[in-house]
Design a protein around this motif. Structure first.
Motif, PDB file in Angstrom:
ATOM      1  N   TRP A   1       2.019   7.023  -6.672  1.00 22.58           N
ATOM      2  CA  TRP A   1       1.009   8.030  -7.045  1.00 22.58           C
ATOM      3  C   TRP A   1       1.499   9.426  -6.690  1.00 22.58           C
TER       4      TRP A   1
ATOM      5  N   GLN B   1       2.302   1.871  -3.454  1.00 19.93           N
ATOM      6  CA  GLN B   1       1.336   2.469  -4.368  1.00 19.93           C
ATOM      7  C   GLN B   1       1.138   3.963  -4.065  1.00 19.93           C
TER       8      GLN B   1
ATOM      9  N   ARG C   1       4.363  -1.230  -9.885  1.00 18.98           N
ATOM     10  CA  ARG C   1       2.933  -1.548  -9.910  1.00 18.98           C
ATOM     11  C   ARG C   1       2.714  -3.052 -10.086  1.00 18.98           C
TER      12      ARG C   1
ATOM     13  N   GLU D   1       0.833  -1.201   0.000  1.00 17.61           N
ATOM     14  CA  GLU D   1       0.000   0.000   0.000  1.00 17.61           C
ATOM     15  C   GLU D   1       0.869   1.252   0.000  1.00 17.61           C
TER      16      GLU D   1
END
Length: 237
Positions: free
Chosen positions: A97, A93, A124, A90
């Motif tokens: 981003w 990611q 990813r 998590e």
């Protein structure tokens, strides 16, 4: 012998001399004799995957030897190391981003954007649960939508040899790792580290941000981590 590998040897030679190390001492670091090392430095023997791994394990910046780029350490590494293993995917990611938003804000493009995009695609792909049993070589290939034949061609090895590397049955030599960087843009630390949560290319992008933007992005990431703490089952503060 590729030009990328020639440059690696030149940097290794320069590094040894800068550190006032003898060929015997450098050979010892790599797990080989002085005679063997002399042949390596003269291009008569290729640095094996095990020898490259030994350099990395002894604190020598293999990313620099291959690319000429010194590997930075940023707050992203600190955040990843402080994160519980169950939350790393998590956090990864979130970092990806956030980096993308920072690039848009700073209007970063060109080769830096290409480098970051390659890294992002790999990061990813590696967090998908169904890839956990695969090697990083497989993940690189999938992230680039390449066949084993295409990967073998990019690395200038036979398909048979590439398959052994992808399966994890053999370590890639320094010549193969140099080709990986030269032709696909991946730094060697991507394949040398066991836990492939490698932020090397993202760190390079991070360092291109202005200090004020870095602080804003770091605050955003930390806020995201704080929200996880509040979830049921999250770590207690």
């Amino acid at each position: 012998m590729s030009s990328a590998y020639d440059k690696l040897l030149n940097r290794l030679n320069a590094y040894r001399k800068m550190q006032n190390m003898s060929q015997e001492s450098m050979g010892s670091v790599m797990g080989i004799t002085q005679s063997h090392y002399s042949k390596v430095e003269n291009g008569k023997k290729i640095i094996s995957g095990e020898e490259l791994h030994n350099l990395d394990m002894n604190g020598i910046d293999v990313d620099y030897l291959v690319s000429g780029i010194k590997s930075p350490r940023t707050v992203l590494d600190d955040l990843m190391e402080a994160c519980g293993r169950e939350k790393k995917a998590e956090l990864l990611q979130l970092i990806v981003w956030t980096i993308q938003q920072g690039m848009e804000n700073a209007q970063i493009g060109g080769s830096a954007a290409v480098r970051c995009t390659r890294e992002i695609e790999l990061l990813r792909y590696q967090v998908f649960p169904h890839t956990s049993e695969h090697t990083v070589w497989y993940r690189i290939r999938m992230a680039n939508e390449m066949t084993q034949g295409e990967m073998a061609e990019a690395l200038d090895v036979s398909v048979k040899r590439y398959r052994e590397i992808e399966k994890g049955n053999t370590r890639a030599s320094a010549e193969v790792v140099a080709a990986l960087y030269e032709n696909l843009g991946y730094l060697p630390s991507i394949i040398l580290e066991e836990d492939v949560v490698n932020l090397s290319s993202l760190n390079l992008i991070w360092e291109e941000f202005e200090e004020e933007l870095q602080k804003e992005l770091e605050a955003f990431i930390r806020k995201g981590c704080g929200l996880w703490e509040c979830r049921p089952g999250g770590r207690s503060k």
